[in-house]
Design a protein around this motif. Structure first.
Motif, PDB file in Angstrom:
ATOM      1  N   GLY A 199      15.097  32.899  39.927  1.00  0.00           N
ATOM      2  CA  GLY A 199      15.837  32.492  38.961  1.00  0.00           C
ATOM      3  C   GLY A 199      16.294  33.442  38.063  1.00  0.00           C
ATOM      4  N   LEU A 200      15.790  34.452  37.744  1.00  0.00           N
ATOM      5  CA  LEU A 200      16.101  35.361  36.724  1.00  0.00           C
ATOM      6  C   LEU A 200      17.266  36.097  37.278  1.00  0.00           C
ATOM      7  N   ALA A 201      17.034  36.490  38.490  1.00  0.00           N
ATOM      8  CA  ALA A 201      18.181  37.192  39.286  1.00  0.00           C
ATOM      9  C   ALA A 201      19.508  36.095  39.132  1.00  0.00           C
ATOM     10  N   ALA A 202      19.481  34.840  39.173  1.00  0.00           N
ATOM     11  CA  ALA A 202      20.669  34.124  39.269  1.00  0.00           C
ATOM     12  C   ALA A 202      21.238  34.236  37.736  1.00  0.00           C
ATOM     13  N   LEU A 203      20.313  34.128  36.839  1.00  0.00           N
ATOM     14  CA  LEU A 203      20.764  34.264  35.335  1.00  0.00           C
ATOM     15  C   LEU A 203      21.386  35.404  35.021  1.00  0.00           C
ATOM     16  N   ALA A 204      20.744  36.677  35.434  1.00  0.00           N
ATOM     17  CA  ALA A 204      21.098  37.751  35.205  1.00  0.00           C
ATOM     18  C   ALA A 204      22.556  38.050  36.014  1.00  0.00           C
ATOM     19  N   ALA A 205      22.820  37.530  36.983  1.00  0.00           N
ATOM     20  CA  ALA A 205      24.283  37.508  37.386  1.00  0.00           C
ATOM     21  C   ALA A 205      25.395  36.667  36.827  1.00  0.00           C
ATOM     22  N   ALA A 206      24.752  35.429  36.218  1.00  0.00           N
ATOM     23  CA  ALA A 206      25.642  34.763  35.415  1.00  0.00           C
ATOM     24  C   ALA A 206      25.852  35.277  33.986  1.00  0.00           C
ATOM     25  N   GLU A 207      24.967  35.947  33.586  1.00  0.00           N
ATOM     26  CA  GLU A 207      25.398  36.835  32.357  1.00  0.00           C
ATOM     27  C   GLU A 207      26.203  37.938  32.497  1.00  0.00           C
ATOM     28  N   ALA A 208      26.160  38.695  33.579  1.00  0.00           N
ATOM     29  CA  ALA A 208      27.032  39.726  33.888  1.00  0.00           C
ATOM     30  C   ALA A 208      28.356  39.296  34.186  1.00  0.00           C
ATOM     31  N   SER A 209      28.588  38.051  34.959  1.00  0.00           N
ATOM     32  CA  SER A 209      29.970  37.464  35.118  1.00  0.00           C
ATOM     33  C   SER A 209      30.616  37.054  33.873  1.00  0.00           C
ATOM     34  N   ALA A 210      29.899  36.344  33.141  1.00  0.00           N
ATOM     35  CA  ALA A 210      30.491  36.028  31.768  1.00  0.00           C
ATOM     36  C   ALA A 210      30.551  37.148  30.786  1.00  0.00           C
ATOM     37  N   ARG A 211      30.048  38.254  31.053  1.00  0.00           N
ATOM     38  CA  ARG A 211      30.413  39.567  30.259  1.00  0.00           C
ATOM     39  C   ARG A 211      31.713  40.154  30.516  1.00  0.00           C
ATOM     40  N   ALA A 212      31.761  40.240  32.051  1.00  0.00           N
ATOM     41  CA  ALA A 212      32.965  40.777  32.501  1.00  0.00           C
ATOM     42  C   ALA A 212      34.108  39.834  32.123  1.00  0.00           C
ATOM     43  N   ALA A 213      33.924  38.606  32.283  1.00  0.00           N
ATOM     44  CA  ALA A 213      35.118  37.569  31.577  1.00  0.00           C
ATOM     45  C   ALA A 213      35.298  37.930  30.437  1.00  0.00           C
ATOM     46  N   TYR A 214      34.614  38.154  29.312  1.00  0.00           N
ATOM     47  CA  TYR A 214      34.734  38.407  27.930  1.00  0.00           C
ATOM     48  C   TYR A 214      35.477  39.691  27.878  1.00  0.00           C
ATOM     49  N   LEU A 215      34.955  40.973  28.567  1.00  0.00           N
ATOM     50  CA  LEU A 215      35.808  42.089  28.534  1.00  0.00           C
ATOM     51  C   LEU A 215      37.134  41.989  28.961  1.00  0.00           C
ATOM     52  N   ASP A 216      37.566  41.172  30.083  1.00  0.00           N
ATOM     53  CA  ASP A 216      38.714  40.959  30.563  1.00  0.00           C
ATOM     54  C   ASP A 216      39.617  40.391  29.506  1.00  0.00           C
ATOM     55  N   ALA A 217      38.933  39.271  29.048  1.00  0.00           N
ATOM     56  CA  ALA A 217      39.935  38.615  27.818  1.00  0.00           C
ATOM     57  C   ALA A 217      40.153  39.551  26.523  1.00  0.00           C
ATOM     58  N   ALA A 218      38.928  40.354  26.191  1.00  0.00           N
ATOM     59  CA  ALA A 218      38.996  41.165  25.160  1.00  0.00           C
ATOM     60  C   ALA A 218      39.988  42.308  25.356  1.00  0.00           C
ATOM     61  N   ALA A 219      39.890  43.098  26.481  1.00  0.00           N
ATOM     62  CA  ALA A 219      41.200  43.792  27.051  1.00  0.00           C
ATOM     63  C   ALA A 219      42.625  43.500  27.024  1.00  0.00           C
ATOM     64  N   THR A 220      42.776  42.061  27.193  1.00  0.00           N
ATOM     65  CA  THR A 220      44.059  41.336  27.310  1.00  0.00           C
ATOM     66  C   THR A 220      44.132  41.560  25.646  1.00  0.00           C
ATOM     67  N   LEU A 221      43.502  41.081  24.648  1.00  0.00           N
ATOM     68  CA  LEU A 221      44.008  40.842  23.460  1.00  0.00           C
ATOM     69  C   LEU A 221      44.159  42.297  22.899  1.00  0.00           C
ATOM     70  N   SER A 222      43.215  43.351  23.166  1.00  0.00           N
ATOM     71  CA  SER A 222      43.629  44.572  22.603  1.00  0.00           C
ATOM     72  C   SER A 222      45.005  45.246  23.122  1.00  0.00           C
ATOM     73  N   ALA A 223      45.213  44.918  24.289  1.00  0.00           N
ATOM     74  CA  ALA A 223      46.522  45.354  24.643  1.00  0.00           C
ATOM     75  C   ALA A 223      47.893  44.863  23.772  1.00  0.00           C
ATOM     76  N   GLY A 224      47.382  43.437  23.645  1.00  0.00           N
ATOM     77  CA  GLY A 224      48.449  42.732  22.972  1.00  0.00           C
ATOM     78  C   GLY A 224      48.536  43.219  21.340  1.00  0.00           C
ATOM     79  N   ARG A 225      47.364  43.648  20.917  1.00  0.00           N
ATOM     80  CA  ARG A 225      47.372  44.214  19.607  1.00  0.00           C
ATOM     81  C   ARG A 225      48.185  45.416  19.340  1.00  0.00           C
TER      82      ARG A 225
END
Length: 553
Positions: free
Chosen positions: A340-366
């Motif tokens: 269960g922890l492994a699944a939750l860790a994977a979900a957290e890593a996936s959500a973090r990667a999605a945030y980094l992608d969105a933030a990188a797009t925003l930074s490029a726009g800035r």
């Protein structure tokens, strides 16, 4: 926007009421006439420190009332709602504040008592005052990121959504990890308890069954001896029932001899039948109350163990079966917790990667928006006699701890006033006059994104004239198409650009000095601008020049 301002007994102002409209309004008058008093009075209504020195000499108190007309979505209404003041969105705001000559002040918003702190919060959302000592608005780097995003029309919603999803996943992972750590510390206890309960195998309702059966067998043990004696009296060849039967047989032979003997025989037959039924009932009772001492001992032992186990786990005996299932589930969760922890860790890593992608797009726009803003501000500097200055929007990555719903960047507006000079924040480099003009250039370039509905520029034209003053006036007029602008000015070029003009004058009657303000009619405006051009003596040439300025505006 600011619709009206009423001032009573503030310094040199005895009583004054002004009505403002939208667009650009100029406040003019000779030096020392009292233009700063108007700004001090408005500042008082907007939460400035209550100084008893503002009270006109001889008066008991000073009072200022400012009226505002705002759209229903204006952030001031959210501020009032948070403060618990009952003001409907879109309702006109009236802010009133009094300062007593002996100290102390009181304030109201739409006739509801308000604190000076609340007035300051409202003031930041209602009016921007840019002057020689401006320390808010564009000089506050905390707001630069929002201004840049508004200028670039950048949508932060995707970043905010991704950030919330990442934080939720991280929290779920951390909670599960903490819960597993706690559970693992209890694993030995759970293993022992589950094993103990499983081996015992408690059943719901078992205590009542054992208790009832034990009570029945205990009763049988108490009655067994008495029942045996009763059976001895009834049963056997010498028992009462045998004696009754024998007596009945003898009497049967004699019954015909006398009617009473026949009746006695009938009674004796009934007694034999009743005694037989009694014997049968005694037999059934004996069977019902019969007990096996070994069974009684076994039932008592299990009943005592059941109750002891319930006391140990601090539950009722009937709850032991449910407890066993719950503890077994917790133990199974521990054993499966790693997966269960492994699944939750994977979900957290996936959500973090999605945030980094969105933030990188925003930074490029800035970065793109910053380049456009730098160019737009640069185009405004030369006409404002700031041609040697340079403007730069600095974007720096924040540390992980600073990441948020608005992205991963820190944004700050910097300037360099001379070639080769380092870039630094506006407030640290620009002089008073330069600072006001830089702010104007920024305001024009930003197209007033994220600013207040009313802006006041205090002597933004100090130290300049001619073409620079004309450029300032033209830009203020352009800015006034999107916001209400009030400008305190000594420049005829700036005043001529205004949609309306107020003259501030000071008069002395031999006893009292008073400051007055009144709106100028078109002819009066022409004469006032001519005075600003020529000085003490208004010449025909100055009047002609004033006419030309007004025609151009």
């Amino acid at each position: 926007m600011l619709t009206n301002l009423a001032i009573r007994d503030v310094v040199l102002i005895e009583a004054l009421e002004l009505d403002f409209g939208d667009g650009l309004a100029a406040l003019t008058g000779e030096t020392g006439a009292g233009k700063s008093i108007l700004l001090d009075a408005l500042g008082l209504a907007l939460g400035a420190r209550a100084d008893s020195g503002l009270v006109r000499q001889g008066a008991g108190q000073a009072a200022v009332t400012a009226g505002f007309d705002l759209p229903s979505g204006h952030p001031a209404f959210a501020t009032l709602d948070e403060a618990g003041l009952a003001v409907e969105p879109g309702e006109a705001l009236t802010i009133r504040r009094i300062v007593k000559a002996d100290g102390g002040s009181r304030a109201w918003v739409n006739d509801q008592p308000a604190s000076a702190g609340l007035l300051r919060e409202l003031g930041q959302r209602l009016v921007e005052i840019h002057g020689q000592h401006d320390d808010r608005g564009l000089l506050d780097a905390r707001g630069h990121r929002d201004l840049l995003d508004a200028f670039g029309r950048l949508d932060r919603a995707a970043v905010a959504t991704a950030f919330r999803a990442w934080k939720a996943a991280a929290e779920a992972h951390a909670d599960a990890e903490a819960a597993l750590d706690t559970a693992q510390r209890d694993q030995d206890y759970l293993t022992h308890a589950v094993d103990e309960l499983t081996r015992f195998g408690p059943e719901p309702g078992e205590e009542a069954i054992l208790s009832e059966r034990r009570a029945g067998m205990q009763k049988g043990a108490r009655l067994a001896e008495d029942l045996a004696l009763v059976n001895e009296h009834l049963d056997g060849s010498d028992g009462a029932l045998a004696q009754l039967r024998q007596a009945a047989r003898r009497l049967d032979r004699l019954g015909a001899e006398h009617p009473l003997l026949a009746e006695a025989l009938a009674a004796l037959d009934r007694a034999v039948i009743e005694a037989g039924e009694a014997e049968e009932k005694l037999g059934l009772a004996g069977d019902a109350l019969a007990f096996d001492p070994a069974r009684l001992e076994a039932d008592e032992t299990r009943l005592f163990e059941l109750r002891a186990l319930a006391r140990k786990h601090r539950v009722q005996p009937d709850e032991l079966a449910a407890l066993a299932a719950d503890l077994a589930g917790r133990l199974a969760a521990i054993e499966a917790g790693g997966e269960g922890l492994a699944a939750l860790a994977a979900a957290e890593a996936s959500a973090r990667a999605a945030y980094l992608d969105a933030a990188a797009t925003l930074s490029a726009g800035r970065e793109l928006a910053a380049a456009r803003l730098d160019a737009a501000v640069a185009a405004e500097l030369a006409p404002l006699k700031l041609d040697a200055a340079r403007f730069r929007t600095r974007i720096e990555p924040l540390p992980d701890t600073g990441w948020g719903a608005a992205g991963q960047d820190r944004v700050e507006f910097l300037i360099s006033t001379n070639p080769g000079a380092p870039f630094a924040p506006l407030a640290k480099i620009a002089s008073g006059g330069e600072l006001s003009r830089f702010i104007l250039a920024l305001k024009v370039a930003l197209a007033e994104e994220g600013g207040a509905a009313t802006m006041i520029f205090d002597e933004i034209d100090r130290g300049v004239g001619g073409a620079v003053a004309s450029a300032i006036g033209e830009r203020l007029a352009r800015l006034a198409t999107r916001a209400q602008i009030l400008v305190v000015t000594h420049s005829p070029q700036v005043a001529a650009r205004a949609a309306r003009q107020f003259l501030i004058a000071k008069a002395h009657d031999g006893h009292v000095t008073r400051t007055s303000v009144h709106a100028l009619a078109p002819a009066e405006r022409h004469e006032e601008i001519a005075r600003m051009l020529s000085g003490a003596e208004v010449t025909d040439e100055a009047r002609a020049q004033a006419r030309r300025l007004l025609e151009v505006a």
